[in-house]
Design a protein around this motif. Structure first.
Motif, PDB file in Angstrom:
ATOM      1  N   ALA A  91       0.853  -1.194   0.000  1.00  0.00           N
ATOM      2  CA  ALA A  91       0.000   0.000   0.000  1.00  0.00           C
ATOM      3  C   ALA A  91       0.885   1.240   0.000  1.00  0.00           C
ATOM      4  N   VAL A  92       0.248   2.370  -0.221  1.00  0.00           N
ATOM      5  CA  VAL A  92       0.893   3.649   0.042  1.00  0.00           C
ATOM      6  C   VAL A  92       0.536   4.023   1.474  1.00  0.00           C
ATOM      7  N   TYR A  93       1.547   4.341   2.259  1.00  0.00           N
ATOM      8  CA  TYR A  93       1.353   4.678   3.666  1.00  0.00           C
ATOM      9  C   TYR A  93       1.472   6.186   3.835  1.00  0.00           C
ATOM     10  N   TYR A  94       0.480   6.743   4.516  1.00  0.00           N
ATOM     11  CA  TYR A  94       0.390   8.191   4.692  1.00  0.00           C
ATOM     12  C   TYR A  94       0.429   8.571   6.168  1.00  0.00           C
ATOM     13  N   CYS A  95       1.071   9.650   6.430  1.00  0.00           N
ATOM     14  CA  CYS A  95       1.082  10.276   7.743  1.00  0.00           C
ATOM     15  C   CYS A  95       0.026  11.381   7.744  1.00  0.00           C
ATOM     16  N   ARG A  96      -0.650  11.543   8.859  1.00  0.00           N
ATOM     17  CA  ARG A  96      -1.681  12.575   8.953  1.00  0.00           C
ATOM     18  C   ARG A  96      -1.622  13.279  10.294  1.00  0.00           C
ATOM     19  N   LEU A  97      -1.810  14.588  10.258  1.00  0.00           N
ATOM     20  CA  LEU A  97      -2.056  15.341  11.491  1.00  0.00           C
ATOM     21  C   LEU A  97      -3.513  15.050  11.844  1.00  0.00           C
ATOM     22  N   SER A  98      -3.713  14.291  12.881  1.00  0.00           N
ATOM     23  CA  SER A  98      -5.029  13.778  13.189  1.00  0.00           C
ATOM     24  C   SER A  98      -6.057  14.892  13.354  1.00  0.00           C
ATOM     25  N   GLY A  99      -7.238  14.681  12.784  1.00  0.00           N
ATOM     26  CA  GLY A  99      -8.304  15.666  12.902  1.00  0.00           C
ATOM     27  C   GLY A  99      -8.202  16.813  11.923  1.00  0.00           C
ATOM     28  N   SER A 100      -7.247  16.746  11.036  1.00  0.00           N
ATOM     29  CA  SER A 100      -7.043  17.816  10.057  1.00  0.00           C
ATOM     30  C   SER A 100      -7.062  17.239   8.645  1.00  0.00           C
ATOM     31  N   GLN A 101      -6.920  18.128   7.682  1.00  0.00           N
ATOM     32  CA  GLN A 101      -6.800  17.711   6.287  1.00  0.00           C
ATOM     33  C   GLN A 101      -5.352  17.752   5.827  1.00  0.00           C
ATOM     34  N   HIS A 102      -4.452  17.723   6.781  1.00  0.00           N
ATOM     35  CA  HIS A 102      -3.030  17.752   6.453  1.00  0.00           C
ATOM     36  C   HIS A 102      -2.490  16.329   6.389  1.00  0.00           C
ATOM     37  N   TRP A 103      -2.041  15.958   5.203  1.00  0.00           N
ATOM     38  CA  TRP A 103      -1.498  14.633   4.936  1.00  0.00           C
ATOM     39  C   TRP A 103      -0.113  14.769   4.310  1.00  0.00           C
ATOM     40  N   GLY A 104       0.691  13.751   4.490  1.00  0.00           N
ATOM     41  CA  GLY A 104       1.928  13.675   3.749  1.00  0.00           C
ATOM     42  C   GLY A 104       1.665  13.182   2.334  1.00  0.00           C
ATOM     43  N   GLN A 105       2.736  13.098   1.554  1.00  0.00           N
ATOM     44  CA  GLN A 105       2.599  12.690   0.164  1.00  0.00           C
ATOM     45  C   GLN A 105       2.526  11.173   0.018  1.00  0.00           C
ATOM     46  N   GLY A 106       2.866  10.466   1.071  1.00  0.00           N
ATOM     47  CA  GLY A 106       2.807   9.010   1.060  1.00  0.00           C
ATOM     48  C   GLY A 106       4.134   8.370   0.712  1.00  0.00           C
ATOM     49  N   THR A 107       4.311   7.159   1.199  1.00  0.00           N
ATOM     50  CA  THR A 107       5.488   6.361   0.865  1.00  0.00           C
ATOM     51  C   THR A 107       5.013   4.957   0.503  1.00  0.00           C
ATOM     52  N   GLN A 108       5.526   4.443  -0.603  1.00  0.00           N
ATOM     53  CA  GLN A 108       5.063   3.160  -1.127  1.00  0.00           C
ATOM     54  C   GLN A 108       5.758   2.005  -0.401  1.00  0.00           C
ATOM     55  N   VAL A 109       4.950   1.061   0.043  1.00  0.00           N
ATOM     56  CA  VAL A 109       5.451  -0.190   0.600  1.00  0.00           C
ATOM     57  C   VAL A 109       4.955  -1.320  -0.297  1.00  0.00           C
ATOM     58  N   THR A 110       5.887  -2.096  -0.812  1.00  0.00           N
ATOM     59  CA  THR A 110       5.537  -3.225  -1.660  1.00  0.00           C
ATOM     60  C   THR A 110       6.159  -4.483  -1.067  1.00  0.00           C
ATOM     61  N   VAL A 111       5.320  -5.476  -0.828  1.00  0.00           N
ATOM     62  CA  VAL A 111       5.777  -6.719  -0.216  1.00  0.00           C
ATOM     63  C   VAL A 111       5.619  -7.838  -1.232  1.00  0.00           C
ATOM     64  N   SER A 112       6.727  -8.465  -1.568  1.00  0.00           N
ATOM     65  CA  SER A 112       6.696  -9.560  -2.529  1.00  0.00           C
ATOM     66  C   SER A 112       6.578 -10.901  -1.805  1.00  0.00           C
ATOM     67  N   SER A 113       5.882 -11.813  -2.440  1.00  0.00           N
ATOM     68  CA  SER A 113       5.666 -13.133  -1.819  1.00  0.00           C
ATOM     69  C   SER A 113       6.768 -14.107  -2.193  1.00  0.00           C
TER      70      SER A 113
END
Length: 113
Positions: A91-113
């Motif tokens: 998934a793309v993982y995002y950081c958020r200032l809770s309760g706001s509309q402020h989000w980071g740009q995201g960082t991709q996590v890819t897990v191979s089987s």
């Protein structure tokens, strides 16, 4: 202005670990609740974990046991340690200032089987 910058994502094999970090600026970090979310391909964004200003943590059921959220107020950082990674954690993982509309740009996590 509020800025949230994630880092630490990447491609990892199933069973591996990653530590995601989010560096915050533009607000009083120590006084605010922070959260990590993720969005898998074709799915809605979902809450993963929350850490309050006092350090209390709350996890989604899907994150209990393998995910650890932590904060470093001296560095204005919130971290997410993910162990025993599974392909469904991809998934793309995002950081958020809770309760706001402020989000980071995201960082991709890819897990191979």
């Amino acid at each position: 202005q509020v800025q949230l910058v994630e880092s630490g994502g990447g491609l990892v094999q199933a069973g591996g670990s990653l530590r995601l970090s989010c560096t915050a600026s533009g607000f009083i970090f120590s006084m605010n609740t922070m959260a990590w979310y993720r969005q898998a391909p074709g799915k809605q964004r979902e809450l993963v974990a929350v850490v309050t200003s006092g350090g209390r943590t709350v996890y989604a059921d899907s994150a209990k046991g393998r995910f650890t959220i932590s904060r470093d107020n001296a560095k204005n950082m919130v971290n997410l340690q993910i162990n025993s990674l599974k392909p469904e954690d991809t998934a793309v993982y995002y950081c958020r200032l809770s309760g706001s509309q402020h989000w980071g740009q995201g960082t991709q996590v890819t897990v191979s089987s």
